[in-house]
Design a protein around this motif. Structure first.
Motif, PDB file in Angstrom:
ATOM      1  N   THR A 183     -72.363 -30.065   5.111  1.00 57.08           N
ATOM      2  CA  THR A 183     -71.206 -29.016   4.710  1.00 57.08           C
ATOM      3  C   THR A 183     -70.322 -29.464   3.727  1.00 57.08           C
ATOM      4  OG1 THR A 183     -71.290 -28.914   7.373  1.00 57.08           O
ATOM      5  CG2 THR A 183     -69.359 -28.029   6.089  1.00 57.08           C
ATOM      6  N   LEU A 184     -69.921 -28.425   2.981  1.00 58.35           N
ATOM      7  CA  LEU A 184     -68.981 -28.705   1.901  1.00 58.35           C
ATOM      8  C   LEU A 184     -67.714 -28.093   1.905  1.00 58.35           C
ATOM      9  CD1 LEU A 184     -71.551 -27.895  -0.949  1.00 58.35           C
ATOM     10  CD2 LEU A 184     -70.921 -30.324  -0.197  1.00 58.35           C
ATOM     11  N   ASP A 185     -66.666 -28.422   1.344  1.00 60.21           N
ATOM     12  CA  ASP A 185     -65.434 -27.658   1.056  1.00 60.21           C
ATOM     13  C   ASP A 185     -64.908 -28.078  -0.204  1.00 60.21           C
ATOM     14  OD1 ASP A 185     -63.515 -25.951   2.089  1.00 60.21           O
ATOM     15  OD2 ASP A 185     -62.171 -27.786   2.569  1.00 60.21           O
ATOM     16  N   THR A 186     -64.129 -27.223  -0.579  1.00 61.54           N
ATOM     17  CA  THR A 186     -63.375 -27.397  -2.058  1.00 61.54           C
ATOM     18  C   THR A 186     -61.953 -27.028  -1.988  1.00 61.54           C
ATOM     19  OG1 THR A 186     -63.811 -25.019  -2.665  1.00 61.54           O
ATOM     20  CG2 THR A 186     -65.522 -26.762  -3.308  1.00 61.54           C
ATOM     21  N   ALA A 187     -61.316 -27.707  -2.985  1.00 65.10           N
ATOM     22  CA  ALA A 187     -59.842 -27.573  -3.371  1.00 65.10           C
ATOM     23  C   ALA A 187     -59.534 -27.505  -4.660  1.00 65.10           C
ATOM     24  CB  ALA A 187     -59.068 -28.721  -2.642  1.00 65.10           C
ATOM     25  N   TYR A 188     -58.505 -26.670  -5.105  1.00 63.68           N
ATOM     26  CA  TYR A 188     -58.219 -26.378  -6.577  1.00 63.68           C
ATOM     27  C   TYR A 188     -56.780 -26.833  -6.960  1.00 63.68           C
ATOM     28  CZ  TYR A 188     -62.581 -23.933  -6.488  1.00 63.68           C
ATOM     29  OH  TYR A 188     -64.134 -23.496  -6.230  1.00 63.68           O
ATOM     30  N   GLN A 189     -56.455 -27.451  -7.992  1.00 61.86           N
ATOM     31  CA  GLN A 189     -54.818 -27.302  -8.482  1.00 61.86           C
ATOM     32  C   GLN A 189     -55.195 -27.394  -9.947  1.00 61.86           C
ATOM     33  OE1 GLN A 189     -51.844 -29.793  -6.996  1.00 61.86           O
ATOM     34  NE2 GLN A 189     -53.265 -31.018  -5.523  1.00 61.86           N
ATOM     35  N   ASP A 190     -54.080 -26.667 -10.513  1.00 66.69           N
ATOM     36  CA  ASP A 190     -53.897 -26.435 -12.063  1.00 66.69           C
ATOM     37  C   ASP A 190     -52.820 -27.543 -12.566  1.00 66.69           C
ATOM     38  OD1 ASP A 190     -55.649 -24.340 -12.164  1.00 66.69           O
ATOM     39  OD2 ASP A 190     -53.820 -22.853 -12.134  1.00 66.69           O
ATOM     40  N   VAL A 191     -53.424 -28.174 -13.820  1.00 63.71           N
ATOM     41  CA  VAL A 191     -52.311 -29.122 -14.519  1.00 63.71           C
ATOM     42  C   VAL A 191     -52.237 -28.363 -15.862  1.00 63.71           C
ATOM     43  CG1 VAL A 191     -52.887 -31.120 -13.200  1.00 63.71           C
ATOM     44  CG2 VAL A 191     -54.301 -30.507 -15.237  1.00 63.71           C
ATOM     45  N   THR A 192     -51.107 -28.543 -16.293  1.00 61.57           N
ATOM     46  CA  THR A 192     -50.953 -28.042 -17.858  1.00 61.57           C
ATOM     47  C   THR A 192     -50.327 -29.294 -18.654  1.00 61.57           C
ATOM     48  OG1 THR A 192     -49.620 -25.952 -16.881  1.00 61.57           O
ATOM     49  CG2 THR A 192     -49.206 -26.550 -19.035  1.00 61.57           C
ATOM     50  N   ILE A 193     -51.137 -29.169 -19.936  1.00 65.92           N
ATOM     51  CA  ILE A 193     -51.044 -30.553 -20.829  1.00 65.92           C
ATOM     52  C   ILE A 193     -50.431 -30.000 -21.926  1.00 65.92           C
ATOM     53  CG2 ILE A 193     -52.489 -31.951 -21.941  1.00 65.92           C
ATOM     54  CD1 ILE A 193     -52.504 -32.347 -19.043  1.00 65.92           C
ATOM     55  N   ALA A 194     -49.351 -30.404 -22.259  1.00 67.16           N
ATOM     56  CA  ALA A 194     -48.206 -30.091 -23.126  1.00 67.16           C
ATOM     57  C   ALA A 194     -48.318 -30.862 -24.365  1.00 67.16           C
ATOM     58  CB  ALA A 194     -46.883 -29.648 -22.688  1.00 67.16           C
ATOM     59  N   GLY A 195     -47.786 -30.345 -25.661  1.00 69.88           N
ATOM     60  CA  GLY A 195     -47.274 -31.117 -26.616  1.00 69.88           C
ATOM     61  C   GLY A 195     -48.415 -31.079 -27.801  1.00 69.88           C
ATOM     62  N   SER A 196     -48.002 -30.442 -29.055  1.00 71.57           N
ATOM     63  CA  SER A 196     -48.561 -30.413 -30.108  1.00 71.57           C
ATOM     64  C   SER A 196     -48.360 -31.392 -31.117  1.00 71.57           C
ATOM     65  CB  SER A 196     -48.820 -29.285 -30.658  1.00 71.57           C
ATOM     66  OG  SER A 196     -49.280 -29.101 -32.030  1.00 71.57           O
ATOM     67  N   SER A 197     -48.780 -32.749 -31.072  1.00 71.82           N
ATOM     68  CA  SER A 197     -48.322 -33.844 -31.857  1.00 71.82           C
ATOM     69  C   SER A 197     -49.256 -34.455 -32.773  1.00 71.82           C
ATOM     70  CB  SER A 197     -47.711 -34.889 -30.688  1.00 71.82           C
ATOM     71  OG  SER A 197     -48.846 -35.464 -30.026  1.00 71.82           O
ATOM     72  N   THR A 198     -48.731 -35.240 -33.606  1.00 69.96           N
ATOM     73  CA  THR A 198     -49.400 -36.144 -34.401  1.00 69.96           C
ATOM     74  C   THR A 198     -48.724 -37.485 -34.814  1.00 69.96           C
ATOM     75  OG1 THR A 198     -49.854 -33.915 -35.940  1.00 69.96           O
ATOM     76  CG2 THR A 198     -50.316 -36.125 -36.901  1.00 69.96           C
ATOM     77  N   LEU A 199     -49.255 -38.319 -34.609  1.00 70.77           N
ATOM     78  CA  LEU A 199     -48.890 -39.874 -34.846  1.00 70.77           C
ATOM     79  C   LEU A 199     -49.151 -40.380 -35.873  1.00 70.77           C
ATOM     80  CD1 LEU A 199     -47.551 -42.236 -32.966  1.00 70.77           C
ATOM     81  CD2 LEU A 199     -50.186 -42.724 -32.457  1.00 70.77           C
ATOM     82  N   THR A 200     -48.188 -41.213 -36.239  1.00 73.89           N
ATOM     83  CA  THR A 200     -48.389 -42.170 -37.443  1.00 73.89           C
ATOM     84  C   THR A 200     -48.412 -43.188 -37.093  1.00 73.89           C
ATOM     85  OG1 THR A 200     -47.785 -40.494 -39.184  1.00 73.89           O
ATOM     86  CG2 THR A 200     -47.669 -42.713 -39.720  1.00 73.89           C
ATOM     87  N   LEU A 201     -49.212 -44.355 -37.452  1.00 71.72           N
ATOM     88  CA  LEU A 201     -49.258 -45.573 -36.716  1.00 71.72           C
ATOM     89  C   LEU A 201     -49.360 -46.823 -37.939  1.00 71.72           C
ATOM     90  CD1 LEU A 201     -49.383 -47.959 -34.435  1.00 71.72           C
ATOM     91  CD2 LEU A 201     -51.782 -47.556 -34.405  1.00 71.72           C
ATOM     92  N   GLU A 202     -48.502 -47.335 -38.193  1.00 73.36           N
ATOM     93  CA  GLU A 202     -48.369 -48.733 -39.353  1.00 73.36           C
ATOM     94  C   GLU A 202     -48.007 -49.659 -38.843  1.00 73.36           C
ATOM     95  OE1 GLU A 202     -45.839 -46.876 -42.137  1.00 73.36           O
ATOM     96  OE2 GLU A 202     -47.309 -45.452 -43.196  1.00 73.36           O
TER      97      GLU A 202
END
Length: 204
Positions: free
Chosen positions: A88-107
């Protein structure tokens, strides 16, 4: 041991009443809105489930009961949990929103130092968010005990800068060359994982 001898045997029959209850899928998400590369923790609330797995909506399948996941691009993703018990199977669903258009400078992207045994050194790594959205960042703890970090986790708004401290202690290290890779998870869609190479030369 005489196969020519035949005797009456026994007939055993089993009957089952009721059976196990069907599984009910369910899970909690640590946050419904997160930044690129920010860890999201799933916690299963499923009932009567003997096994479970998750489709994270980005092509990733996870088989832990309560896994952690990092998305590498922005958007809305539907997480599907599938639980089973016997057939026997059962399913559940949830949405997540991933935000942020970013650019990282690492020095800098590498640290090379030469120290006398017993000496120590403090230096810094500079992080700058040159994108339009906020940026989540988190450093992994170094595996070598001669290197420690400070300021290892946070959120950078667009245009902001911060530093992570690096402390190197030679302590009782013998003469020789030691190396360590520092790993940074950051909400940079172009390169969500950055690494800094640290080379330590200890002299007498």
């Amino acid at each position: 041991t005489d196969v020519s001898v035949e005797r009456d045997g026994f007939l055993i029959q089993f009957e089952s009443e009721g059976g196990s209850a069907p599984p009910t899928a369910g899970f909690d998400v640590s946050t419904p809105v997160a930044l690129v590369s920010e860890p999201i923790q799933l916690s299963s609330t499923a009932v009567n489930a003997s096994s479970s797995w998750y489709d994270m909506g980005d092509g990733t399948i996870l088989y832990e009961e309560s896994p952690t996941h990092r998305y590498t691009s922005e958007g809305t993703f539907t997480i599907k949990q599938v639980v089973s018990s016997c057939s026997t199977l059962d399913t559940a669903y949830q949405d997540v929103t991933i935000a942020g258009s970013s650019t990282l400078t690492l020095e800098p992207d590498s640290i090379c130092v030469t120290l006398v045994s017993g000496e120590s050194l403090d230096t810094t790594l500079s992080l700058t968010n040159t994108g339009d959205g906020s940026l989540f960042y988190e450093w992994e703890a170094p595996t070598a005990d001669w290197a420690t970090l400070s300021g290892t986790i946070g959120v950078l708004a667009a245009g902001d800068n911060t530093t992570t401290g690096v402390n190197i202690q030679t302590g009782d290290l013998l003469e020789g060359i030691y190396d360590q890779v520092l790993t940074l998870y950051a909400g940079d869609e172009n390169d969500p994982v950055r690494q800094v190479y640290v080379k330590l030369t200890v002299i007498g």
